[in-house]
Motif scaffolding. Sequence first.
Motif, PDB file in Angstrom:
ATOM      1  N   UNK A  29      11.762  23.983  -2.874  1.00 44.55           N
ATOM      2  CA  UNK A  29      13.234  24.057  -2.961  1.00 44.55           C
ATOM      3  C   UNK A  29      13.956  23.025  -2.090  1.00 44.55           C
ATOM      4  N   UNK A  30      13.280  22.482  -1.080  1.00 45.22           N
ATOM      5  CA  UNK A  30      13.959  21.562  -0.164  1.00 45.22           C
ATOM      6  C   UNK A  30      13.566  20.104  -0.415  1.00 45.22           C
ATOM      7  N   UNK A  31      12.906  19.838  -1.541  1.00 47.45           N
ATOM      8  CA  UNK A  31      12.350  18.497  -1.751  1.00 47.45           C
ATOM      9  C   UNK A  31      13.449  17.418  -1.757  1.00 47.45           C
ATOM     10  N   UNK A  32      14.656  17.804  -2.172  1.00 44.61           N
ATOM     11  CA  UNK A  32      15.742  16.806  -2.231  1.00 44.61           C
ATOM     12  C   UNK A  32      16.693  16.886  -1.040  1.00 44.61           C
ATOM     13  N   UNK A  33      16.375  17.726  -0.060  1.00 45.31           N
ATOM     14  CA  UNK A  33      17.329  17.841   1.063  1.00 45.31           C
ATOM     15  C   UNK A  33      16.607  18.019   2.399  1.00 45.31           C
ATOM     16  N   UNK A  34      15.490  17.336   2.556  1.00 42.53           N
ATOM     17  CA  UNK A  34      14.733  17.360   3.821  1.00 42.53           C
ATOM     18  C   UNK A  34      15.668  17.059   4.999  1.00 42.53           C
ATOM     19  N   UNK A  35      15.683  17.937   5.990  1.00 38.58           N
ATOM     20  CA  UNK A  35      16.573  17.742   7.153  1.00 38.58           C
ATOM     21  C   UNK A  35      16.264  16.430   7.877  1.00 38.58           C
ATOM     22  N   UNK A  36      14.995  15.983   7.760  1.00 33.57           N
ATOM     23  CA  UNK A  36      14.568  14.772   8.451  1.00 33.57           C
ATOM     24  C   UNK A  36      14.734  13.527   7.563  1.00 33.57           C
ATOM     25  N   UNK A  37      14.955  13.740   6.251  1.00 29.01           N
ATOM     26  CA  UNK A  37      15.127  12.614   5.329  1.00 29.01           C
ATOM     27  C   UNK A  37      13.857  11.806   5.116  1.00 29.01           C
ATOM     28  N   UNK A  38      12.686  12.472   5.186  1.00 30.73           N
ATOM     29  CA  UNK A  38      11.407  11.742   5.181  1.00 30.73           C
ATOM     30  C   UNK A  38      10.729  11.693   3.813  1.00 30.73           C
ATOM     31  N   UNK A  39      11.311  12.329   2.787  1.00 31.92           N
ATOM     32  CA  UNK A  39      10.641  12.380   1.477  1.00 31.92           C
ATOM     33  C   UNK A  39      10.819  11.063   0.736  1.00 31.92           C
ATOM     34  N   UNK A  40       9.717  10.550   0.172  1.00 32.97           N
ATOM     35  CA  UNK A  40       9.778   9.416  -0.749  1.00 32.97           C
ATOM     36  C   UNK A  40       9.104   9.870  -2.037  1.00 32.97           C
ATOM     37  N   UNK A  41       9.663   9.466  -3.175  1.00 31.51           N
ATOM     38  CA  UNK A  41       9.149   9.932  -4.464  1.00 31.51           C
ATOM     39  C   UNK A  41       7.671   9.653  -4.643  1.00 31.51           C
TER      40      UNK A  41
ATOM     41  N   UNK B 158       0.822  -1.214   0.000  1.00 30.95           N
ATOM     42  CA  UNK B 158       0.000   0.000   0.000  1.00 30.95           C
ATOM     43  C   UNK B 158       0.852   1.259   0.000  1.00 30.95           C
ATOM     44  N   UNK B 159       0.212   2.368   0.314  1.00 29.97           N
ATOM     45  CA  UNK B 159       0.901   3.665   0.313  1.00 29.97           C
ATOM     46  C   UNK B 159       2.104   3.629   1.254  1.00 29.97           C
ATOM     47  N   UNK B 160       3.195   4.234   0.808  1.00 32.65           N
ATOM     48  CA  UNK B 160       4.399   4.265   1.645  1.00 32.65           C
ATOM     49  C   UNK B 160       4.193   5.158   2.875  1.00 32.65           C
ATOM     50  N   UNK B 161       4.770   4.733   3.959  1.00 31.84           N
ATOM     51  CA  UNK B 161       4.714   5.503   5.204  1.00 31.84           C
ATOM     52  C   UNK B 161       5.888   6.475   5.235  1.00 31.84           C
TER      53      UNK B 161
END
Length: 277
Positions: free
Chosen positions: A224-236, A77-80
């Motif tokens: 502007x921060x989509x590739x450098x989230x301080x928390x590292x929580x972004x998934x494509x 399912x959807x990524x957490x």
Amino acid sequence: MKSAHETKAANPRLNEVFDDLVATLKAFIRKHHIQYDEYHRALALLTEAGDKQEIPLLMDVFLEMTVNDVTYADRPGTETTVEGPFYVAGAPMLKQPFVLPHRANEPGDVLFFSGTVRSTDGAPLARAVVDVWQSDAEGQYSHFNIPEAKAPFNLRGRLTTDQSGRFEVQTWVPSSYQIPIAGPTGALLTALGRHAWRPAHLHLKVSHDGHATLTTQVFLQDDPWIDSDVVGAVKGSLVVGLTKHEDPSDLRKRDLKRPYYTASYDFVLPRVMAKAA
Ligand code: DHB
Ligand code: FE
């Protein structure tokens, strides 16, 4: 070696992970030749984080994403992604048409966020609960950055999907968000020479009977921060585009009379096995 005084009731899992944690930290101290000056700086950082109620922020920024990866490895399912430190339980249950609680002069642009909730087999989930929370257009979270008396549950609310598993909620476009930099977490990031930004995001907990609750975030593309989230929580898979609506014929929607944005996301929840009676 086990002490003769150790009680039989001791938790074996706790013993195993705590012993390994301490052994790992001792090895770290030896490897990096940590002496009293740095040990005392670490104590001061943790003491200040505790005094300023920043332990959750400190832990979440540096460690929560790894806990999330381990907890939900192989989940369908959807990524957490991380819950972060700013969830507040008990947000108002909204009535149709759904509009998140907001101030009379809520800054920024209106956003209609819509989507569906389905099970992994594709079945739409009616009456799924979508619990949404986000910062405002100035990067402030209610209960944490905005005095509560001024705007209780600002931009926080729960809504339900309709018979076909759909929802639409009016909110405000969140902005990129800088984690609090005045406290010890921010001071540490500054000392490390790292920025404290997270790309703009909506937080969601999506739940339905018989399904595992999904805690995730939806991120806005082009941030502007989509590739450098301080928390590292972004998934494509969690990034969505915003569509701007400014055509006069569009502006009749809910009598808004000003340009607004839309974004959507289709959530998929895994089923949980029914517990044996
Ligand atoms: C964190 C998560 C957030 O969503 C946020 O807005 C700030 C911090 C975190 O995980 O530390
Ligand atoms: Fe957040």
